[in-house]
Design an enzyme around this catalytic site. Structure first.
Site, PDB file in Angstrom:
ATOM      1  N   ARG A   3     -25.881  -0.671  21.747  1.00 20.25           N
ATOM      2  CA  ARG A   3     -24.863  -0.144  22.658  1.00 20.25           C
ATOM      3  C   ARG A   3     -25.088  -0.539  24.113  1.00 20.25           C
ATOM      4  O   ARG A   3     -24.174  -0.982  24.801  1.00 20.25           O
ATOM      5  CB  ARG A   3     -24.857   1.388  22.626  1.00 20.25           C
ATOM      6  N   THR A   4     -26.315  -0.333  24.593  1.00 20.31           N
ATOM      7  CA  THR A   4     -26.546  -0.565  26.017  1.00 20.31           C
ATOM      8  C   THR A   4     -26.362  -2.045  26.331  1.00 20.31           C
ATOM      9  O   THR A   4     -25.708  -2.411  27.304  1.00 20.31           O
ATOM     10  CB  THR A   4     -27.950  -0.076  26.432  1.00 20.31           C
ATOM     11  N   LYS A  56     -45.858 -18.681  27.195  1.00 20.72           N
ATOM     12  CA  LYS A  56     -46.807 -19.695  27.686  1.00 20.72           C
ATOM     13  C   LYS A  56     -47.781 -19.093  28.669  1.00 20.72           C
ATOM     14  O   LYS A  56     -48.489 -19.808  29.385  1.00 20.72           O
ATOM     15  CB  LYS A  56     -46.046 -20.820  28.398  1.00 20.72           C
ATOM     16  N   ARG A  85     -34.039  -3.957  30.038  1.00 21.75           N
ATOM     17  CA  ARG A  85     -34.602  -2.913  29.169  1.00 21.75           C
ATOM     18  C   ARG A  85     -35.987  -3.371  28.751  1.00 21.75           C
ATOM     19  O   ARG A  85     -36.167  -4.506  28.321  1.00 21.75           O
ATOM     20  CB  ARG A  85     -33.732  -2.713  27.935  1.00 21.75           C
ATOM     21  N   HIS A 114     -33.663   6.344  31.675  1.00 22.75           N
ATOM     22  CA  HIS A 114     -32.482   5.622  31.196  1.00 22.75           C
ATOM     23  C   HIS A 114     -31.309   6.050  32.086  1.00 22.75           C
ATOM     24  O   HIS A 114     -30.386   6.742  31.636  1.00 22.75           O
ATOM     25  CB  HIS A 114     -32.232   5.965  29.732  1.00 22.75           C
TER      26      HIS A 114
HETATM   27  C1  NCD Z   1     -31.077   5.528  23.464  1.00 20.30           C
HETATM   28  C2  NCD Z   1     -32.248   4.779  24.065  1.00 20.30           C
HETATM   29  O1  NCD Z   1     -32.350   3.571  23.916  1.00 20.30           O
HETATM   30  O2  NCD Z   1     -33.032   5.456  24.706  1.00 20.30           O
HETATM   31  N1  NCD Z   1     -30.074   4.676  22.988  1.00 20.30           N
HETATM   32  C3  NCD Z   1     -29.136   4.193  23.849  1.00 20.30           C
HETATM   33  O3  NCD Z   1     -29.436   3.534  24.821  1.00 20.30           O
HETATM   34  N2  NCD Z   1     -27.857   4.549  23.630  1.00 20.30           N
HETATM   35  C4  NCD Z   1     -31.487   6.555  22.474  1.00 20.30           C
HETATM   36  C5  NCD Z   1     -32.360   6.164  21.335  1.00 20.30           C
HETATM   37  O4  NCD Z   1     -32.689   4.998  21.119  1.00 20.30           O
HETATM   38  O5  NCD Z   1     -32.698   7.077  20.584  1.00 20.30           O
END
Ligand code: NCD
Length: 332
Positions: free
Chosen positions: A64-65, A93, A114, A147
């Protein structure tokens, strides 16, 4: 004219957002969604950042993200590059992560990242601020830590859900699951103190209670909260139920398996206990903690929450690049 802020607007932690910012983001996101209603509106959005490029550096799994950030860029006409596995970059490397990210900054105008490493986004933002190309960093999830963009979309979803019911002020928000390692819990609960009289009910097995530093932070902010393992009692009181999964990717020794979380699973049989005006949210992905039978209940908001994520990220990008002032609906 586009305004480029002197210092980039990094999005690193939900603690950087205050109430005026949150209210503005909710309004902006609502307006942007109106542009989605017509071809002309969408073409207008596509022209706003057609001269900008984004790097999506996602070295932890994401559906999703990643997709909502990428789509948000596309909606604004931005080009995107991506790395989804550090083994395909020069980190393999022996290049340091700092050098790798500095390299990306030579080619793009924003890095959305991320990472499993808490604090890395802050470190990179500080590093780039000292270079000749200080571009914004957006934290799209940093280990079990933060997040912030998810917290924004969660606030937007709550706000929209309660729009005819007094807004978020005065509401009881129940958060369930792995509260200890869930970064969505950390980022969202920190934001709720921006609203008047909100109470958080943290509901989990003892092993997954919120961490000491979060508890302290909430106390310092004067945020009202309770920690309990009484799932059904809390359900009766909640205006919003925010479910989360067990974050077993952070286990060091398979310890999650030893915790019995079944009492904290939301099933169809619980629905009659809940307020008729309550909403059910989940950052997703879900597992057994949220029964698929709930999907058809009108209180289920998680699929909308997921889509709200895309629009919230569009709004955030316009803010980062100072084109939010151009999101104005024509007078009718
Ligand atoms: C969440 C995350 O990555 O922290 N997911 C997301 O970004 N929608 C929640 C999760 O992974 O449980």
């Amino acid at each position: 004219m586009e305004v480029t802020p002197a210092k980039p607007l990094h999005v690193l932690s939900s603690s950087q957002f205050d109430r005026p910012f949150l209210d503005h983001m909710c309004q902006l996101t609502d307006t942007i969604r109106r542009f989605d209603k017509s071809k002309e509106g969408l073409m207008y959005l596509q022209g706003l950042l057609a001269h900008r490029r984004a790097m999506l550096y996602f070295t932890q799994p994401s559906t999703r993200t990643f997709l909502s950030c990428q789509t948000a860029c596309q909606i604004l006409g931005m080009g995107t590059n991506e790395i989804r596995d550090s083994s395909t970059s020069s980190e393999r490397k022996g290049e340091s992560i700092e050098d790798s990210l500095r390299t990306f900054s030579s080619y793009v105008d924003v890095i959305i990242m991320r990472t499993p490493v808490p604090g890395l986004c802050d470190r990179i933002a500080n590093l780039l601020d000292e270079t000749e190309r200080p571009i914004p960093i957006v934290n799209a999830g940093s280990g079990p830590d933060e997040h912030p963009t998810q917290a924004l979309l969660d606030i937007y979803t709550l706000n929209r859900s309660f729009v005819r019911n007094g807004g978020i002020d005065g509401k009881t928000i129940m958060m369930v699951g792995d509260l200890k390692r869930g970064r969505t819990i950390r980022s969202l609960s920190g934001l709720l103190s921006n609203y008047r009289d909100v109470k958080i009910l943290f509901v989990s097995p003892p092993e997954f209670r919120i961490s000491d530093d979060l508890r302290q932070k909430l106390q310092q902010k004067g945020q009202k909260f309770e920690e309990t393992d009484q799932f059904t009692d809390a359900l009766r009181m909640a205006d919003a139920v925010y479910m989360t999964r067990v974050q077993d990717e952070y286990d060091t020794n398979g310890e999650s398996k030893k915790v019995d979380s079944r009492r904290f699973h939301l099933k169809a049989e619980h629905l009659p206990l809940m307020k008729s005006t309550a909403v059910i949210m989940h950052p997703l992905p879900r597992r057994e903690e949220l029964d698929v039978a709930i999907d058809t209940d009108p209180r289920a908001r998680y699929w909308r929450q997921e889509r709200n994520g895309m629009w919230t990220r569009v709004a955030l990008l316009t803010k980062i690049f100072g084109v939010d002032r151009k999101i104005v609906l024509p007078e009718l």
